[in-house]
Design a protein around this motif. Structure first.
Motif, mmCIF file in Angstrom:
data_model
loop_
_atom_site.group_PDB
_atom_site.id
_atom_site.type_symbol
_atom_site.label_atom_id
_atom_site.label_comp_id
_atom_site.label_asym_id
_atom_site.label_seq_id
_atom_site.Cartn_x
_atom_site.Cartn_y
_atom_site.Cartn_z
ATOM 1 N N ALA A 195 -8.451 -3.122 5.666
ATOM 2 C CA ALA A 195 -7.142 -3.436 5.099
ATOM 3 C C ALA A 195 -7.311 -3.853 3.638
ATOM 4 O O ALA A 195 -8.163 -4.679 3.320
ATOM 5 C CB ALA A 195 -6.470 -4.558 5.883
ATOM 6 N N VAL A 250 -6.751 -8.447 1.330
ATOM 7 C CA VAL A 250 -5.509 -9.027 1.840
ATOM 8 C C VAL A 250 -5.367 -10.466 1.350
ATOM 9 O O VAL A 250 -4.263 -10.948 1.110
ATOM 10 C CB VAL A 250 -5.488 -8.941 3.387
ATOM 11 C CG1 VAL A 250 -4.285 -9.651 3.966
ATOM 12 C CG2 VAL A 250 -5.511 -7.482 3.825
ATOM 13 N N GLU A 275 -3.591 -0.403 5.969
ATOM 14 C CA GLU A 275 -4.445 -0.736 7.108
ATOM 15 C C GLU A 275 -4.970 0.572 7.702
ATOM 16 O O GLU A 275 -4.176 1.475 7.970
ATOM 17 C CB GLU A 275 -3.650 -1.491 8.171
ATOM 18 C CG GLU A 275 -3.051 -2.789 7.667
ATOM 19 C CD GLU A 275 -2.075 -3.390 8.651
ATOM 20 O OE1 GLU A 275 -2.474 -4.325 9.351
ATOM 21 O OE2 GLU A 275 -0.936 -2.891 8.713
#
Length: 188
Positions: free
Chosen positions: A11, A35, A154
């Motif tokens: 991700a 992230v 993702e």
């Protein structure tokens, strides 16, 4: 080589960096980060038909060359084509067809313009009742006054680094299709 883990992460966030409302912004067009917000790479547009994804230290990862109204080719540091993406149809941001370096065909689709999530699959969701989801791309606005966008990408752990590079480059192209360089128009 690229920053440790950039293409190995499942991700990442591709987004427009925050900028001052009162001064001219001169930084990268997009930033790829973890992230958690750690910058990994940046995207610049040397001209309206070419974008460069490079590490934060400046090392070239991939170039994205626009060779049609909605078609892009990905170029590595040696000038070889390492993937493509394109948007068939009249509404250019409902579906992107991706081809990876090894020739794997992938689709990035969303059901309508109102949906903020695209799904990454190998088969067409309209033709296959339950396609295997290999990833998701979710778009959000991080500054409504300036209209800054971010895309959370993702991917499935089964995708390799070259396939992730194609997906990340395709998200950059998706942003380009939604918000061409130098324009602040409302995204599609």
């Amino acid at each position: 080589m690229t920053e440790p883990g950039l293409l190995d992460l499942e991700a990442v966030v591709v987004g427009q960096p925050k900028r001052s409302r009162w001064r001219t912004y001169v930084g990268p067009a997009l930033v790829v980060s973890t992230v958690e917000g750690t910058p990994l790479a940046r995207v610049t547009y040397p001209d309206d038909t070419y974008a460069v994804l490079a590490t934060t230290s400046g090392e070239f990862i991939v170039g994205m060359e626009q060779f049609g109204p909605v078609e892009f080719r990905f170029i590595d540091a040696e000038g070889r084509e390492v993937g493509t993406t394109g948007a068939p149809g009249l509404i250019k941001t409902l579906r992107l067809s991706l081809r990876t370096e090894r020739g794997r065909q992938l689709l990035l689709t969303r059901p309508s313009l109102l949906h903020a999530e695209w799904q990454l699959t190998e088969t067409d969701p309209e033709e296959s009742p339950a396609p295997e989801i290999l990833g998701r791309v979710t778009v959000s606005t991080i500054d409504s006054w300036l209209g800054l966008q971010q895309y959370v990408v993702e991917t499935d752990p089964r995708l390799d680094a070259s396939e992730r590079r194609t997906v990340i480059a395709s998200v950059v192209c998706l942003h380009l299709l939604r918000r061409p360089p130098g324009r602040s128009a409302t995204p599609e």
